[in-house]
Design an enzyme around this catalytic site. Structure first.
Site, short mmCIF file in Angstrom:
data_model
loop_
_atom_site.label_atom_id
_atom_site.label_comp_id
_atom_site.label_asym_id
_atom_site.label_seq_id
_atom_site.Cartn_x
_atom_site.Cartn_y
_atom_site.Cartn_z
N GLU A 176 0.82 -1.21 0.00
CA GLU A 176 0.00 0.00 0.00
C GLU A 176 0.86 1.27 0.00
O GLU A 176 1.09 1.87 1.05
CB GLU A 176 -0.95 0.03 1.20
CG GLU A 176 -1.90 1.23 1.16
CD GLU A 176 -2.80 1.33 2.39
OE1 GLU A 176 -3.60 2.27 2.44
OE2 GLU A 176 -2.69 0.47 3.28
N LYS A 213 -2.78 -2.05 -2.90
CA LYS A 213 -3.83 -1.17 -2.38
C LYS A 213 -3.41 0.26 -2.69
O LYS A 213 -2.41 0.76 -2.14
CB LYS A 213 -4.03 -1.38 -0.87
CG LYS A 213 -5.16 -0.52 -0.31
CD LYS A 213 -5.53 -0.93 1.11
CE LYS A 213 -6.66 -0.04 1.64
NZ LYS A 213 -7.14 -0.47 2.98
#
Length: 295
Positions: A176, A213
């Site tokens: 992420e 993500k």
């Protein structure tokens, strides 16, 4: 679910991943949004008890197990807790929801327009324990705040390096590198980041896969190529401060990405709601986020 069944659920599931991983400094803010003010607890343990009760309420809500939520990201204390009389990872799997664990230790101070993750010497031990508890994968967050190539490349390189440690433990990492949605140069910086991610994927050994993500891109469809990359199991989107409606509208412009929302899922839930009100509010959010994820 077996590991292979979880992998198939994540790869092919028509739904989204719930982010239930608020921790440390973000917990008081999450509780306040839920209608519980700071004075409601006196110790950290009491604070985490309140947030765990909120998460139990979500997990046990009938709509949470209706098939539209395919995964849930947990804080370590949530992973170690129980829901419905069973360990949380087992209870989630029982409801058809793949459990993930937040594993980063927070962020370093900003440098070169970015915040790297703090060192994590105990990562392998945490991953091995999570795997034994039935967890499928992990999540770890860095933040990019400007289109500084040096900072962006450092963030992405660190994400892949930590991802390699996680893969060695038999778990699937969600990388992420969050791009601040308020950054004025986001459109430019996201293209730099995309190139760095593609280079990281090319360097992954054959047969290995990660998840990504990412902030919903300023340029719709920017990450479409990543959604079909053979080394990417799934690309999920964070809400990044958008309201539920805003996040869903932006996500729907990006086929192949599915949601992994926290604020966008929880923003209208309140401690004071009756079970009927709570379940109805959560069901509305789940339906809205699910629709944007499968658009």
């Amino acid at each position: 679910m077996t590991f292979d069944e979880m992998k198939a659920r994540v790869a092919e599931g028509q739904g989204f991943i719930a982010a239930l991983d608020q921790s440390g400094g973000s917990t008081p803010k999450a509780l306040k949004g839920y209608g519980i003010e700071d004075g409601a607890w006196t110790t950290e343990e009491e604070m985490f008890g309140l947030i765990h009760a909120m998460r139990q309420r979500i997990i046990e809500s009938p709509c949470f197990g209706n098939g539209k939520v395919i995964g849930a990201i947990l804080f370590e204390k949530t992973m170690d807790g129980e829901s419905g009389g069973k360990p949380v990872p087992h209870r989630l799997a029982e409801r058809g929801i793949v459990p993930f664990l937040k594993v980063d230790k927070g962020l370093e101070d900003e440098r070169d327009g970015a915040q790297l993750m703090k060192p994590n010497p105990g990562l392998e031990a945490m991953c091995n324990r999570a795997r034994e508890l039935g967890v499928f994968g992990t999540k770890m967050r860095s933040v990019i705040k400007s289109a500084n190539p040096r900072g962006i490349k450092e963030v992405v390189a660190q994400q892949f390096a930590e991802g390699a440690r996680i893969l060695s433990c038999g778990l699937v990492p969600i990388l992420e590198p969050e791009y601040d949605i308020n950054a004025a140069d986001r459109a430019e910086g996201e293209k730099i980041m995309l190139t760095a991610i593609e280079e990281g994927l090319d360097a992954l050994p054959e047969g290995q896969q990660v998840m990504l993500k990412l902030s919903i891109p300023r340029e719709a469809g920017l990450y479409t190529g990543l959604t079909s990359h053979p080394k990417v199991l799934r690309v999920v989107a964070l809400s990044g401060g958008y309201s539920t409606g805003e996040a869903c509208a932006e996500l729907a412009k990006n086929p192949g990405m599915i949601a992994s929302f926290s604020r966008g899922l929880l923003q209208d839930l309140r401690h004071q709601q009756s079970d009927t009100e709570f379940d109805g509010t959560l069901s509305t959010a789940i339906d809205q986020i699910h629709a944007a994820s499968v658009a």
